[in-house]
Scaffold this motif. Structure first.
Motif, PDB file in Angstrom:
ATOM      1  N   LYS A  48       0.841  -1.209   0.000  1.00 24.56           N
ATOM      2  CA  LYS A  48       0.000   0.000   0.000  1.00 24.56           C
ATOM      3  C   LYS A  48       0.867   1.245   0.000  1.00 24.56           C
ATOM      4  O   LYS A  48       0.576   2.222  -0.664  1.00 24.56           O
ATOM      5  N   SER A  49       1.922   1.214   0.801  1.00 17.85           N
ATOM      6  CA  SER A  49       2.883   2.319   0.840  1.00 17.85           C
ATOM      7  C   SER A  49       4.216   1.753   1.298  1.00 17.85           C
ATOM      8  O   SER A  49       4.278   0.744   1.989  1.00 17.85           O
ATOM      9  N   GLY A  50       5.280   2.415   0.878  1.00 17.50           N
ATOM     10  CA  GLY A  50       6.611   1.981   1.268  1.00 17.50           C
ATOM     11  C   GLY A  50       7.353   1.277   0.146  1.00 17.50           C
ATOM     12  O   GLY A  50       6.898   1.256  -1.003  1.00 17.50           O
ATOM     13  N   ILE A  51       8.508   0.710   0.505  1.00 16.59           N
ATOM     14  CA  ILE A  51       9.379   0.060  -0.468  1.00 16.59           C
ATOM     15  C   ILE A  51       9.931  -1.222   0.145  1.00 16.59           C
ATOM     16  O   ILE A  51      10.395  -1.230   1.285  1.00 16.59           O
ATOM     17  N   LEU A  52       9.889  -2.309  -0.623  1.00 19.48           N
ATOM     18  CA  LEU A  52      10.484  -3.578  -0.222  1.00 19.48           C
ATOM     19  C   LEU A  52      11.662  -3.892  -1.135  1.00 19.48           C
ATOM     20  O   LEU A  52      11.637  -3.554  -2.312  1.00 19.48           O
ATOM     21  N   ARG A  53      12.664  -4.554  -0.578  1.00 19.64           N
ATOM     22  CA  ARG A  53      13.739  -5.075  -1.416  1.00 19.64           C
ATOM     23  C   ARG A  53      13.806  -6.573  -1.227  1.00 19.64           C
ATOM     24  O   ARG A  53      13.681  -7.100  -0.120  1.00 19.64           O
ATOM     25  N   SER A  54      13.997  -7.284  -2.332  1.00 19.11           N
ATOM     26  CA  SER A  54      14.188  -8.731  -2.315  1.00 19.11           C
ATOM     27  C   SER A  54      15.662  -8.977  -2.571  1.00 19.11           C
ATOM     28  O   SER A  54      16.240  -8.410  -3.496  1.00 19.11           O
ATOM     29  N   PHE A  55      16.258  -9.833  -1.734  1.00 20.32           N
ATOM     30  CA  PHE A  55      17.685 -10.078  -1.889  1.00 20.32           C
ATOM     31  C   PHE A  55      18.031 -11.486  -1.441  1.00 20.32           C
ATOM     32  O   PHE A  55      17.270 -12.147  -0.749  1.00 20.32           O
ATOM     33  N   TYR A  56      19.200 -11.940  -1.882  1.00 21.56           N
ATOM     34  CA  TYR A  56      19.751 -13.197  -1.411  1.00 21.56           C
ATOM     35  C   TYR A  56      21.165 -12.919  -0.919  1.00 21.56           C
ATOM     36  O   TYR A  56      21.764 -11.887  -1.245  1.00 21.56           O
ATOM     37  N   THR A  57      21.671 -13.827  -0.121  1.00 21.46           N
ATOM     38  CA  THR A  57      22.993 -13.648   0.460  1.00 21.46           C
ATOM     39  C   THR A  57      23.940 -14.689  -0.117  1.00 21.46           C
ATOM     40  O   THR A  57      23.661 -15.887  -0.079  1.00 21.46           O
ATOM     41  N   ASN A  60      29.814 -15.615   0.721  1.00 19.31           N
ATOM     42  CA  ASN A  60      30.750 -14.719   1.400  1.00 19.31           C
ATOM     43  C   ASN A  60      30.056 -13.665   2.251  1.00 19.31           C
ATOM     44  O   ASN A  60      30.700 -12.782   2.809  1.00 19.31           O
ATOM     45  N   GLY A  61      28.707 -13.736   2.332  1.00 20.71           N
ATOM     46  CA  GLY A  61      27.944 -12.804   3.154  1.00 20.71           C
ATOM     47  C   GLY A  61      27.438 -11.580   2.411  1.00 20.71           C
ATOM     48  O   GLY A  61      26.671 -10.786   2.963  1.00 20.71           O
TER      49      GLY A  61
END
Length: 187
Positions: A48-57, A60-61
């Motif tokens: 609805k509002s805001g920002i998401l980030r999708s990530f993998y690790t 090596n971190g």
């Protein structure tokens, strides 16, 4: 969310009305997670509002941001959602983020009784594929500054909320390279 789903012109008013009782509201503070790597994702979130980030690790971190989801879009750990297996990714709020959550079991129940829901789910899956293909092609065909300019044109109000290291990772460049691009563009 109703307006978003209605924009596909696939669900009747009655079918759209089935969603509301199943929606729950979730507010994530900056830095909180919608899903963490290693957990099973059984929900879809509408931002609805805001920002998401999708990530993998990486081993090596190092965190690799591969997707940024802005408001009025859906987000989920898609492979985990489909397979029911542990998610290889995490989804984190970059700002305070208001979500509408729909559980997989509710979506499946609605789609069992409606061909239109099944069409919508297929359409959403197709959109995910097209977006993934578009991103792959942009990495292969466009320069980093072109990808940055496109993102800047599409989401100018949001760019300032994304930390440099996440934005650089999303663009497939180093933070130092992104700083140079920003400097060149401001001349």
């Amino acid at each position: 969310m109703i307006n978003y789903l209605n924009s596909f012109n696939l669900l009747s008013d009655n079918e759209l009305g089935q969603i509301s009782p199943h929606l729950t509201v979730r507010v994530l503070k900056k830095g909180e997670y919608f899903i963490k790597e290693g957990r099973i994702c059984s929900e879809i979130a509408f931002v609805k509002s805001g920002i998401l980030r999708s990530f993998y690790t990486k081993d090596n971190g190092e965190e690799i941001t591969y997707c940024i989801t802005f408001e009025n879009n859906l987000s989920t750990a898609y492979s985990s959602y489909i397979t029911g297996q542990k998610s290889p990714e995490s989804i984190q709020a970059l700002t305070r983020t208001d979500l509408l959550i729909l559980k997989k079991e509710d979506i499946e129940r609605m789609s069992e009784n409606s061909l239109n829901w099944m069409k919508l789910l297929r359409h959403l899956a197709e959109q995910q594929y097209v977006e993934m293909e578009r991103r792959i092609f942009s990495y292969q065909k466009e320069k980093a500054n072109e990808r940055y300019i496109e993102l800047l044109n599409e989401h100018p109000d949001y760019i300032r909320h994304i930390p440099l290291q996440y934005l650089a990772s999303y663009l497939g460049i180093t933070p130092r390279h992104l700083s140079r691009i920003r400097k060149e563009l401001s001349l």
